[in-house]
Design a protein around this motif. Structure first.
Motif: not given
Length: 70
Positions: A25-51
């Motif tokens: 789900s969109r909510r799960a993706v947001r939570q996953l990326l938030t956790d990576h950013a907060e705890y791992g120091g990651w930042e989003l570079t690109r997100l691509r959604r396919y058909a």
């Protein structure tokens, strides 16, 4: 008198690619990326959604190199 040489600093990044299925789900993706950013120091570079509903996410974080003290 001590002189210091000016070194050009280039920023290096560690990049990770994550592929998420259409069932995530969109909510799960947001939570996953938030956790990576907060705890791992990651930042989003690109997100691509396919058909077909799958998502491909590129995240990165800086590689910090410790300079030896003289």
């Amino acid at each position: 008198m001590r002189t210091t040489a000016t070194r050009a600093r280039t920023v290096e990044y560690e990049v990770e690619r994550v592929r998420l299925g259409r069932h995530v789900s969109r909510r799960a993706v947001r939570q996953l990326l938030t956790d990576h950013a907060e705890y791992g120091g990651w930042e989003l570079t690109r997100l691509r959604r396919y058909a077909d509903g799958t998502r491909e996410v590129w995240i990165r974080r800086k590689i910090i190199k410790v300079m030896p003290s003289i």
